[in-house]
Design a protein around this motif. Structure first.
Motif, short mmCIF file in Angstrom:
data_model
loop_
_atom_site.label_atom_id
_atom_site.label_comp_id
_atom_site.label_asym_id
_atom_site.label_seq_id
_atom_site.Cartn_x
_atom_site.Cartn_y
_atom_site.Cartn_z
N GLU A 122 -5.60 121.67 2.57
CA GLU A 122 -6.68 122.11 1.68
C GLU A 122 -6.27 122.14 0.21
OE1 GLU A 122 -5.56 123.67 4.44
OE2 GLU A 122 -5.63 125.85 4.21
N ASP A 123 -5.00 121.90 -0.08
CA ASP A 123 -4.56 121.77 -1.47
C ASP A 123 -4.81 120.37 -2.02
OD1 ASP A 123 -1.74 123.78 -0.60
OD2 ASP A 123 -3.50 124.42 -1.74
N THR A 124 -5.24 119.47 -1.16
CA THR A 124 -5.51 118.10 -1.59
C THR A 124 -6.63 118.06 -2.62
OG1 THR A 124 -4.78 117.15 0.51
CG2 THR A 124 -6.30 115.83 -0.82
N ALA A 125 -6.35 117.46 -3.77
CA ALA A 125 -7.31 117.40 -4.87
C ALA A 125 -6.70 116.62 -6.02
CB ALA A 125 -7.68 118.80 -5.34
N VAL A 126 -7.51 116.34 -7.01
CA VAL A 126 -7.00 115.87 -8.29
C VAL A 126 -6.71 117.12 -9.12
CG1 VAL A 126 -7.45 114.57 -10.39
CG2 VAL A 126 -8.32 113.74 -8.19
N TYR A 127 -5.51 117.18 -9.64
CA TYR A 127 -5.07 118.33 -10.43
C TYR A 127 -5.09 117.97 -11.91
CZ TYR A 127 -3.69 120.96 -6.31
OH TYR A 127 -3.70 121.66 -5.13
N TYR A 128 -5.68 118.85 -12.69
CA TYR A 128 -5.79 118.67 -14.13
C TYR A 128 -5.13 119.83 -14.87
CZ TYR A 128 -9.72 115.61 -12.78
OH TYR A 128 -10.50 114.64 -12.22
N CYS A 129 -4.52 119.54 -15.99
CA CYS A 129 -4.12 120.62 -16.88
C CYS A 129 -5.04 120.60 -18.09
CB CYS A 129 -2.66 120.52 -17.30
SG CYS A 129 -2.22 119.11 -18.33
N ALA A 130 -5.19 121.76 -18.68
CA ALA A 130 -6.10 121.91 -19.82
C ALA A 130 -5.53 122.96 -20.75
CB ALA A 130 -7.49 122.32 -19.33
N ILE A 131 -5.89 122.87 -22.04
CA ILE A 131 -5.36 123.80 -23.02
C ILE A 131 -6.49 124.50 -23.75
CG2 ILE A 131 -5.17 122.07 -24.85
CD1 ILE A 131 -2.45 123.45 -25.57
N SER A 132 -6.31 125.80 -23.95
CA SER A 132 -7.27 126.60 -24.67
C SER A 132 -6.61 127.12 -25.93
CB SER A 132 -7.72 127.78 -23.82
OG SER A 132 -8.47 128.69 -24.58
N GLY A 133 -7.36 127.25 -27.02
CA GLY A 133 -6.80 127.67 -28.30
C GLY A 133 -6.61 129.16 -28.44
N SER A 134 -6.50 129.90 -27.33
CA SER A 134 -6.25 131.34 -27.36
C SER A 134 -5.85 131.79 -25.97
CB SER A 134 -7.51 132.09 -27.82
OG SER A 134 -8.54 131.94 -26.87
N GLY A 135 -5.26 132.96 -25.91
CA GLY A 135 -5.03 133.54 -24.60
C GLY A 135 -6.35 133.93 -23.97
N LEU A 136 -6.47 133.80 -22.67
CA LEU A 136 -7.77 133.98 -22.02
C LEU A 136 -7.85 135.22 -21.16
CD1 LEU A 136 -8.48 130.28 -21.01
CD2 LEU A 136 -9.36 131.53 -22.98
N GLY A 137 -6.73 135.76 -20.73
CA GLY A 137 -6.79 136.92 -19.85
C GLY A 137 -7.50 136.59 -18.57
N ASN A 138 -8.35 137.52 -18.12
CA ASN A 138 -8.97 137.39 -16.81
C ASN A 138 -10.09 136.36 -16.73
OD1 ASN A 138 -7.29 139.31 -15.65
ND2 ASN A 138 -8.61 141.00 -16.30
N VAL A 139 -10.44 135.71 -17.82
CA VAL A 139 -11.47 134.67 -17.76
C VAL A 139 -10.86 133.29 -17.70
CG1 VAL A 139 -13.23 136.09 -18.89
CG2 VAL A 139 -11.70 134.65 -20.28
N TRP A 140 -9.58 133.19 -17.35
CA TRP A 140 -8.86 131.93 -17.39
C TRP A 140 -9.45 130.89 -16.45
CZ3 TRP A 140 -6.47 129.85 -13.11
CH2 TRP A 140 -6.30 130.71 -12.01
N THR A 141 -10.20 131.29 -15.45
CA THR A 141 -10.73 130.34 -14.49
C THR A 141 -11.97 129.59 -14.99
OG1 THR A 141 -12.05 132.08 -13.46
CG2 THR A 141 -9.87 131.63 -12.52
#
Length: 126
Positions: free
Chosen positions: A89-108
Motif C-alpha cells: 500500500e506504499d506503492t505510489a508516485v512520491y513527490y517532494c514540495a517546498i513551502s516558504g514557511s514552517g507549516l506546523g500541523n497544516v503540513w498535509t
C-alpha cells in the motif's frame, strides 16, 4: 528559479527499504518546510512527512509512523525520506514540495506548498 529533484524510487519487495532524496536549488530563504507527498492511481495526493528547516521539526502521517524517517542535509540542500518495512500500500508516485514557511500541523495541505518536484515511482511488490 526554484527546482526540486527527487531520486531513489524503484521496485522493492514487501518488507524492504528505499531512501528517497529531494535536492532543492534556487531557494534563498532559510525559513521553509519540505514535505513528501504520494499519490497512488485513483487516489488523492496525501502527505507522508514534512521537515521544517528552522528548527528541524518533523511530522509524519499515521500510516508511516515508525517506518519512515525524514532528515535533511543542509550542506547539500537535500532532504531524505528513509522508508523501511515497506508495504504494497506504499506503492505510489512520491513527490517532494517546498513551502516558504514552517507549516506546523497544516503540513498535509498540498496547496500550502509553492514548488514541486517531478515525482519518483515507488513500487512495493513481490
Amino acid at each position: 528559479q526554484v527546482q526540486l529533484v527527487e531520486s531513489g524510487g524503484g521496485l522493492v519487495q514487501p518488507g524492504g527499504s528505499l531512501r528517497l532524496s529531494c535536492t532543492a536549488s534556487g531557494f534563498t530563504t532559510t525559513n521553509y518546510a519540505i514535505g513528501w507527498f504520494r499519490q497512488a492511481p485513483g487516489k488523492e495526493r496525501e502527505g507522508v512527512s514534512c521537515i521544517t528547516n528552522s528548527d528541524g521539526s518533523t511530522y509524519y502521517a499515521d500510516s508511516v509512523k515508525g517506518r519512515f524517517t525524514i532528515s535533511k542535509d543542509n550542506a547539500q540542500n537535500t532532504v531524505f525520506l528513509q522508508m523501511d518495512s515497506l508495504k504494497p500500500e506504499d506503492t505510489a508516485v512520491y513527490y517532494c514540495a517546498i513551502s516558504g514557511s514552517g507549516l506546523g500541523n497544516v503540513w498535509t495541505d498540498p496547496s500550502l506548498y509553492a514548488y514541486w518536484g517531478q515525482g519518483t515511482q515507488v513500487t512495493v511488490s513481490s
